[in-house]
Design an enzyme around this catalytic site. Structure first.
Site, PDB file in Angstrom:
ATOM      1  N   PHE A 240      81.348 -40.039  19.645  1.00  7.21           N
ATOM      2  CA  PHE A 240      82.177 -38.793  19.322  1.00  7.21           C
ATOM      3  C   PHE A 240      83.597 -39.349  19.328  1.00  7.21           C
ATOM      4  O   PHE A 240      84.648 -38.370  19.463  1.00  7.21           O
ATOM      5  CB  PHE A 240      82.091 -37.455  20.174  1.00  7.21           C
ATOM      6  N   GLU A 244      85.416 -45.371  21.500  1.00  4.67           N
ATOM      7  CA  GLU A 244      85.911 -46.106  20.543  1.00  4.67           C
ATOM      8  C   GLU A 244      86.844 -47.204  21.297  1.00  4.67           C
ATOM      9  O   GLU A 244      86.833 -48.239  21.159  1.00  4.67           O
ATOM     10  CB  GLU A 244      87.032 -45.332  19.514  1.00  4.67           C
ATOM     11  N   ARG A 322      97.045 -38.531  11.771  1.00  5.56           N
ATOM     12  CA  ARG A 322      96.044 -38.072  11.119  1.00  5.56           C
ATOM     13  C   ARG A 322      96.202 -36.165  11.326  1.00  5.56           C
ATOM     14  O   ARG A 322      96.090 -35.490  10.603  1.00  5.56           O
ATOM     15  CB  ARG A 322      94.775 -38.253  11.555  1.00  5.56           C
ATOM     16  N   GLU A 725      83.102 -36.726  10.432  1.00  3.30           N
ATOM     17  CA  GLU A 725      84.320 -35.758  11.306  1.00  3.30           C
ATOM     18  C   GLU A 725      84.364 -34.418  10.488  1.00  3.30           C
ATOM     19  O   GLU A 725      84.787 -33.334  10.986  1.00  3.30           O
ATOM     20  CB  GLU A 725      85.660 -36.458  11.146  1.00  3.30           C
TER      21      GLU A 725
END
Lengths: 777, 493
Positions: A240, A244, A322, A725
């Site tokens: 999720f 990363e 973003r 996402e």
């Protein structure tokens, strides 16, 4: 014929609801996660140690004698043991593996215990005596704004003349929305096992979304060339976004311990350590001003997005960008100023989380629309639709045209029907008129999510395909499997190319020695990128096989076709394996590395211009909720979802992503509350105190459908669209429905509801609106 | 005296006589037996990834209960059969619940899946209740999934768990029963020595004797709390006394006047009885922990550990419950409210232990309400727990017993509000307005991760008002969004 023009029935593997590749292993317990790998003899266990009280300050002394003396302890590591660079950050060099000089947040690792058993390491880790000269921590966005400290410079999009636009607008409204963060709560916590090899080589099993970065981190920390470090990931028990960049540190510690002891070393975090020591979704403060006309059509927007980044930059550049890219949700702003600030705080460094800032930006936009609607006495859906991107009103605040606005309109229109929005609006109105304690709310909100990494170089992928002489196929690519079904989808693509059944395609672990220099499996792009790369690898081998068969059997290339585990060569059907064998005997290469780089993206951040996204994924959700105005409790009664995945590569997996993403988003906006105490220590660091949704939180009336798409207008893998996402933001409908329920108490007053809408937040908003009623505001 | 524990695993009796008193079943499975299918997700019994099934003889059949193996001590499976995810498939053929999970696309990352499969296995083997979604979501409240959003898992359950059980476990049942009978004895069990042991006395007298000799020992009923002392606080408990073998201590008896519960009676054993006193108690019980927690945890334990946020004490205090204590050969009885003295302090002498609870039934002129307030409906610890018993004569309240949890250092009565309600008419809000004011003065709640002090105060008032509105029989049918009473109202409508 182009694949997207072929009728679905002509496909054998893609566009089929085949189960997850590991489904049977999942249900039998055979699927192996890092901690389940049979340990090599002599494996040691690594547990990070930290100051259990101190939040931030200068380290005065570290006394590890008692730790070293604990039975079973083999080594205790500090920053002084690091042969290379003491850094596990993704880019900016600001995340120490082990604290050096200062503690920067509560829970920062100061040392690591290496012991014969995990139990011994855990017990020993609590025996350290660390003295810290503490200073007053900066904890919240507001604290950091007061101190004016950021992890990176502010950044802004400007479109048109927002000041003039606001000044000339008929109506103007401002507001502030506080948006909470979110813990990933992947069920498998952070884990890595490092096995030392000869010549200083290090083999690392890691639960990471970004094996290449773990490789680079380990080589950086151990002062090794990248080529000496190999990282393998078969699967994660959830990621999720939390694995990363934040898997780096634990892999680095395991590798460091393996280097120091010469033995295999495993580092698996306790749930509490995991929740305390790793970053979360950024919490935000969104300050907005909107100018609009009497119909609620937006004239100009001024929005400030302030994110709590924590003590270091981590991925905050991209996350907050973003948020800005999605501060328009699906709405056209003729003029806009979107400013972002990346606030630095003495807290854990916040990181990627499914949606990557997008959910926060969009939620702010939805609040703004709700406020406009309430103020004008209009239904929020009417105002939403009035502001949707449309022909001639189609340029985003960052200059990219929204070309597919017809999909948005068609999808929302269909959902409006399917959910019987207007009939239910009337039912709810009459329910609320007669019910004094319980109130209902309804909301239908859109999703438009940009697909591509906004950091351009990440939009590339590689795959490695081998065909063996028995016709079995080995598949490896740079994408990682965290449950999302990527391995299965890519295998479907390869099976389709070769016309073989799925069982001929052997799915193998992601491995930096097979496919190098990969990006993270993130930004929903796993299938788009790796599916294409694998397709290209397969196409190369297939082209060689066709050329060979054409020459060998004297048949035109056009008369050669791959299907049903056979190769049709003119009038003959040859077993795929037989052809592979024949080709091999004729010295044809049956292995290929495929590569794909996303075309048509041109974003240039310094000038804030260009096209950041290849395309947008769309969706819509309609949620109905009931709140209890005496206690603040809330129940989600019904949810209808329509979501656009282009032509689905695997409808079963895509539905799973949509449902799971929605529920995860619903948790973020309702029950999942991160609570820090006044000193800056996280108090919700286990499932006993941090509440993700359970089965009963999902309404029985939960209808999820795929939008009947003609296919992605862009040339993506089998014309599908990314799905990882976007569904998270479908949950904005739940938050807006709660707000709608509160708003029913006093027409014309905008609820002061912050996220997450816990019972406490709801009761507070109810009290505030009742107060507004009493004072006649 | 037996100096080992014995349990049934994969058709064989395992006998162990050398293990740490606090060794968990999960560690035994993963580290000793090398079975990695059962996962550790949280180490505190809240996520369910470590769920295993524990089978015990109950009359002429075997009952399988789901338990969290991460906080279950190894000694607690003495005499039982333990079943894990590895044991379900038969000759490469999936068990019906496994097949249903695959067919419904019920797994994504797969890490929680073994726990779900084991919960479903116990549902498959249970006395089937209503084959509806509510039964399933209740059964799965202790299993967290972060990927799927649960819909496919619920579907898998509905598709597989409500037909007559027919699996290898049914076919082997006679043998298994025989093996389990072979393990049954009434011996006192003590593994270890006088300085460090896991003990499981077989009788109340043996328990009293052992505890008097070792008053520093830790008494464990379900270990749903003590388990966390071990896994989270890393506390070394050298002497553990488990109540699970004490003859008769798990009794649940309905008498004319009420319900008599042995201190070893699990929540799940009490569940079918307590709801008959009042439906709100049934709903409260359903929301305590999860299926796994209720299968292990006990009412006695909930009381004895003295937590300010235990869910049962406020309800039991409002009902006027009494408890029985014993030390050596001496027994005494006291009201439950008097047991709680202060935070972490109870009226319990060294070497004394709780043996039972008596819960009186309601008189016809008494109305009872209980509300549990938490961030999440299922498997969450209360921010505030409230229980009310109003005695109403001719429309006037003649006696009120009100108890809250989460509002003070102990579960405590709201004396001011109780007094203010005397003579009030539930149908006349003006008559009870002083009580709403009083209840805020009865407590000085704290702010913590579950709620702020302000919210607790506000909600405490809201709950009292709601109880009075409901008791008054006001026409507003919609008073709550969870609970049996609301469901009844919905059905009626």
């Amino acid at each position: 014929m182009q694949p997207d023009q072929m009728p679905a029935a002509d496909y054998a593997s893609v566009r089929k609801p085949s189960p997850h590749d590991s489904a049977i292993k999942h249900v039998t317990g055979e699927a192996t996660y890092i901690d389940d790998i049979r340990e090599p003899a002599g494996t040691l266990h690594v547990v990070p140690g930290w100051h259990r009280d101190a939040v931030c300050g200068r380290i005065k002394s570290v006394d590890l004698d008692a730790v070293r003396a604990y039975p079973g302890v083999v080594a205790v590591l500090t920053h002084a043991d690091i042969p290379g660079k003491n850094d596990c950050s993704p880019s900016f060099g600001d995340d120490p593996v082990l604290a050096e000089g200062n503690i920067q947040f509560h829970g920062q690792a100061v040392f690591a215990v290496v012991a014969e058993t995990r139990d011994a390491a855990r017990r020993a880790a609590r025996l350290a005596r660390i003295e810290v000269e503490e200073h007053t921590p900066i904890l919240t966005v507001d604290d950091a704004v007061g101190a004016d400290i950021t992890v990176m410079p502010d950044y802004q999009f400007r479109k048109g003349a927002p000041e003039a636009g606001l000044a000339s607008a008929e109506r103007k409204l401002s507001g502030r929305l506080m948006i909470g963060g979110q813990e990933h709560f992947y069920l498998e916590g952070q884990a890595a096992m490092a096995v030392p090899g000869e010549d200083g080589d290090m083999f690392v099993h890691s639960s990471t979304q970004h094996p290449s970065e773990v490789q680079h981190t380990v080589s950086k920390v151990l002062a090794l060339p990248d080529a000496a470090v190999t990282v393998e990931v078969r699967r994660m028990g959830g990621g999720f976004g939390g694995k990363e960049s934040q898997a780096n540190q634990w892999a680095a510690l395991a590798a460091l311990a393996a280097r120091v002891t010469g033995r295999p070393c495993k580092c698996r975090l306790d749930r509490d350590d995991d929740m305390i020591m790793t970053g979360k979704r950024h919490d935000f403060r969104a300050d907005w001003t909107a100018g609009f006309d009497a119909e609620g059509r937006i004239r100009a927007v001024d929005m400030k997005l302030l994110a709590r980044c924590g003590y270091s930059a981590d991925l905050s550049l991209g996350v907050v960008d973003r948020a800005m890219f999605h501060a328009d949700s699906s709405y056209y702003y003729p003029d806009a100023a979107i400013l972002s600030r990346r606030m630095k705080t003495d807290t854990v460094s916040n990181t990627a989380f499914r949606g990557f800032g997008g959910p926060q930006g969009m939620l702010a936009a939805e609040r703004m629309i709700d406020a406009i609607a309430i103020t004008l006495g209009e239904d929020p859906l009417t105002i939403r639709k009035r502001n949707f991107y449309s022909a001639g009103r189609d340029v985003t605040p960052y200059g990219m045209p929204v070309e597919e606005h017809h999909t948005l309109h068609a999808l929302i229109g269909e959902l409006e029907e399917k959910a019987a929005y207007w009939a239910r609006r009337e039912e709810i109105r009459s329910f609320n008129a007669s019910s004094h304690i319980l109130k209902k709310g309804l909301a239908l909100t859109p999703v438009k999510f940009g697909i591509s990494f906004t950091l351009k170089h990440l939009n590339q992928a590689g795959a490695l395909v081998h065909v063996y002489t028995d016709g079995s196929i080995h598949l490896s690519h740079g994408g990682t499997e965290m449950g999302q079904g990527l391995y299965q989808k890519v295998a479907q693509v390869v099976a389709e190319e070769f016309g073989v059944s799925l069982d001929r395609v052997r799915i193998t672990a992601t491995h930096t020695g097979k496919v190098p220099n990969t990006g993270p499996t993130a930004a929903s792009s796993g299938t788009d990128l790796n599916g294409m790369a694998a397709k290209r690898a397969a196409e190369m081998i297939k082209a060689r096989l066709i050329a060979f068969a054409s020459a060998h059997y004297g048949v035109e290339a056009e008369a050669i076709d791959f299907r049903d585990n056979k190769v049709i060569v003119g009038n003959e059907a040859i077993d795929f394996g037989a052809l592979a064998k024949e080709a091999h005997l004729n010295r044809i290469q049956l292995s290929a590395a495929g590569f794909y780089a996303t075309p048509n993206i041109t974003w240039d951040r310094p000038t804030a211009s260009g096209r950041p996204f290849l395309y947008f994924a769309y969706g819509g959700a309609c949620a109905e909720v009931t709140i209890d105005t005496m206690t603040g409790e809330m129940r989600v009664d019904r949810v209808d979802i329509l979501h656009d995945v282009g032509k689905s590569l695997n409808p079963a997996i895509d539905i799973g992503q949509i449902e799971g993403g929605f529920v995860q988003g619903m948790g973020w906006l309702t029950t999942e509350e991160l609570v820090w105490d006044g000193k800056g220590r996280l108090r919700t660091h286990a499932p006993s105190t941090y509440k993700i949704p359970t089965a009963s939180d999902v309404p029985e009336a939960f209808s999820v459908s795929l939008y009947d798409s003609p296919g992605n207008p862009e040339d993506t893998i089998y014309r599908s669209k990314a799905v990882g996402e976007p569904p998270v933001m479908l949950a904005n409908s739940v938050f807006c429905a709660v707000s709608d329920a509160v708003a029913s108490l006093k027409p014309g007053v905008v609820p002061e509801l912050d996220a997450p809408a816990t019972p406490e937040a709801i009761l507070k908003a109810v009290a505030a609106i009742k107060q507004a009623e009493a004072t006649g505001r | 005296m037996r100096n080992s524990i014995r349990f049934l695993h994969r058709g064989k009796v395992v006998e162990l006589s050398d293990f740490s008193p606090t060794q968990t079943v999960l560690d035994w499975l993963r580290l000793d037996a090398g079975l990695k299918g059962t996962k550790e997700g949280c180490g505190e019994g809240d996520c369910g990834a470590c769920t295993v099934a524990v089978g015990r003889l109950s009359g002429d059949r075997i009952v399988y209960k789901p338990v969290n193996s991460c906080i279950l001590f190894l000694g607690q499976i003495d005499g039982a059969e333990i079943v894990t995810v590895e044991d379900l498939a038969e000759d490469g053929r999936l068990h019906p619940v496994q097949q249903a999970m695959v067919d419904a696309h019920g797994s994504q990352c797969g890490f929680c899946t073994p726990g779900f499969v084991m919960s479903l296995f116990t549902l498959y083997h249970s006395d089937h209740q209503r084959a509806d979604r509510k039964t399933v979501t209740d059964w799965l409240a202790g299993n967290l999934c972060r990927c799927t959003g649960y819909r496919p898992i619920v579907e898998a359950a509905l598709n597989s768990c409500f037909t007559a059980a027919d699996d290898a476990f049914c076919r082997r049942e006679n043998e298994t029963q025989e093996s389990l009978r072979g393990l049954a004895d009434d011996e006192d069990v003590l593994v270890g020595d006088d300085d460090r042991f896991f003990a499981a006395p077989g009788s109340i007298d043996a328990l009293a004797d052992l505890y008097e000799r070792h008053p520093e020992a830790t008494i464990v009923a379900g270990a749903t709390d003590v388990g966390l002392w071990v896994t989270k606080q890393l506390r070394g408990l050298d002497k553990v006394i488990w109540l699970g073998r004490v003859e008769g201590l798990d009794r649940v008896e309905e008498t004319r006047g009420g319900l008599l519960l042995g201190a070893g009676a699990t929540y799940s054993a009490v569940e079918p009885h307590i709801g008959r006193i009042d439906p709100d108690l049934g709903e409260l019980w359903r929301r305590i922990g999860s299926k796994q927690v209720r299968a292990s945890g006990t009412v006695g334990g909930n009381i004895a550990n003295g937590s300010p946020i235990g869910d049962t004490p406020p309800a039991l205090i409002a009902l006027g419950a009494t408890i029985e204590l014993r030390k050596g050969n001496d027994a005494r009885t006291l009201t439950l409210e008097d047991f709680f003295i202060d935070y972490g302090r109870q009226d319990r002498a060294t070497g004394e232990f709780v043996t039972g609870v008596f819960v009186p039934k309601l008189d016809p002129n008494q109305a009872f309400r209980a509300y549990k307030l938490s961030k999440r409906f299922d498997q969450d610890i209360s921010a505030v727990m409230a229980a009310f018993r109003f005695t109403i004569v001719d429309g006037r309240i003649t006696e009120a017993r009100i108890a809250y949890g989460g509002m003070a250092a102990t579960p405590r009565r709201a004396r001011g509000a109780e007094a203010a309600l005397i003579g009030a008419n539930p149908a006349d809000p003006a008559s009870w307005a002083p009580a709403l004011k009083a209840v805020a003065d009865d407590y000085a709640p704290i702010t913590d991760m579950r709620a702020s002090a302000d919210y607790r105060r506000e909600a405490a008032r809201g709950m009292l008002a709601k109880a009075l509105v409901e008791v008054s029989g006001a026409p507003d049918a919609h008073t709550r969004i969870t609970g049996f009473r609301q469901m009844e109202a919905d059905h009626a409508a």
